[in-house]
Scaffold this motif. Sequence first.
Motif, PDB file in Angstrom:
ATOM      1  N   ARG A   1     -10.044 -48.213  12.549  1.00 36.47           N
ATOM      2  CA  ARG A   1     -10.862 -48.735  11.592  1.00 36.47           C
ATOM      3  C   ARG A   1     -10.143 -48.933  10.342  1.00 36.47           C
TER       4      ARG A   1
ATOM      5  N   THR B   1     -10.667 -43.755  16.542  1.00 34.21           N
ATOM      6  CA  THR B   1     -11.659 -44.473  15.959  1.00 34.21           C
ATOM      7  C   THR B   1     -11.391 -44.710  14.516  1.00 34.21           C
TER       8      THR B   1
ATOM      9  N   TRP C   1      -6.159 -45.755  26.873  1.00 29.82           N
ATOM     10  CA  TRP C   1      -6.355 -44.245  26.683  1.00 29.82           C
ATOM     11  C   TRP C   1      -6.498 -43.841  28.361  1.00 29.82           C
TER      12      TRP C   1
ATOM     13  N   ARG D   1     -13.504 -40.020  27.005  1.00 24.50           N
ATOM     14  CA  ARG D   1     -13.765 -41.075  26.176  1.00 24.50           C
ATOM     15  C   ARG D   1     -13.979 -40.373  24.772  1.00 24.50           C
ATOM     16  N   ASP D   2     -14.949 -39.307  24.794  1.00 25.44           N
ATOM     17  CA  ASP D   2     -15.388 -38.671  23.608  1.00 25.44           C
ATOM     18  C   ASP D   2     -13.995 -38.292  22.729  1.00 25.44           C
TER      19      ASP D   2
ATOM     20  N   ARG E   1     -12.036 -41.258  21.350  1.00 30.03           N
ATOM     21  CA  ARG E   1     -12.791 -41.899  20.238  1.00 30.03           C
ATOM     22  C   ARG E   1     -12.382 -40.958  18.853  1.00 30.03           C
TER      23      ARG E   1
ATOM     24  N   SER F   1     -16.328 -51.712  18.392  1.00 33.43           N
ATOM     25  CA  SER F   1     -17.190 -51.361  19.594  1.00 33.43           C
ATOM     26  C   SER F   1     -16.013 -50.940  20.728  1.00 33.43           C
ATOM     27  N   ASP F   2     -16.658 -50.402  21.734  1.00 36.65           N
ATOM     28  CA  ASP F   2     -15.722 -49.787  22.883  1.00 36.65           C
ATOM     29  C   ASP F   2     -14.874 -51.074  23.542  1.00 36.65           C
TER      30      ASP F   2
ATOM     31  N   PHE G   1     -11.863 -51.090  21.190  1.00 40.04           N
ATOM     32  CA  PHE G   1     -11.426 -49.706  21.117  1.00 40.04           C
ATOM     33  C   PHE G   1     -10.350 -49.973  22.209  1.00 40.04           C
ATOM     34  N   ASP G   2     -11.273 -50.147  23.512  1.00 41.55           N
ATOM     35  CA  ASP G   2     -10.403 -50.119  24.764  1.00 41.55           C
ATOM     36  C   ASP G   2      -9.336 -51.279  24.827  1.00 41.55           C
TER      37      ASP G   2
END
Length: 286
Positions: free
Chosen positions: A204, A200, A240, A192-193, A196, A230-231, A234-235
Amino acid sequence: MQLAGVGIWSSQLRYGDPAVSVEAAAELEELGFTALWIPDVGGPVFDALSSLLQATEQTVIATGILNLWMHEPADVAANYNKLVAEHGDRILLGIGVSHAPLIDAGEPGRYSKPLASTRAYLEAIDAADQPVPVERRVLAALGPKMLQLSATRANGSHPYLVTPEFTAQARTALGDGPLLLPEQTAILTTDRDEARAIGTDWLRSYLGLPNYANNILRSGFTQEDIDTVSDKLFDSIIAWGDEDAILRRVGEHQAAGADHVCIQVLGADPNEHPRRQWRRLAAALK
């Protein structure tokens, strides 16, 4: 044009190293992707289409989208028909009205009445000496009125930055006939990191455009989701994970009524053609 299967949406094929793009396009055709989609944020889009058409033999080459503020309708019609004469009937023009902050940056106040402007643009294309057939064009449509226009004045819709839930709503709005060809952004990582870190800021940048932000809000997200990326948001927008995770999201779009899904792969280097990831997805699709 009954476009099906899975395609690739790629800014690198349009704006990356031309020699690499030609080589990658030929490989993507061999890998079995049914269409290659390129954006249009400036420059000679028909030169790019011509290059990809020359590199392939059967794959559909599509614009996602051709920016109507950047091209005269008569020129679009003439260039489209020239390419069809040279390469056959495998060009799909995705046409879109873009976004006020982008268009007005160069000429304040130019962007106005997106629905009326799109309708007038299509009318001008229809009035050309050699029009672009309705069956060979789709619209970038997110709102209900633009979706309706894409069903009546084009062969359907190419929505960008959307969820499978939006795809289901769009299919209801379009009905059974028109094409529905959503883009799905993907990052091939189970971390996840890392996802992101890659996605991200990319996401944005789109959330700052009113057309996308408004559609996100219509889809049930909050302003806080947008402000914080937010997660949950994003998800929902970016698939991913491993190949199975990406293709599961593609399957959700297809189950919701998509005829074809074009995958945009994000990598750590946005300028690099993500050829390794494309190969992994192609292998998983077989």
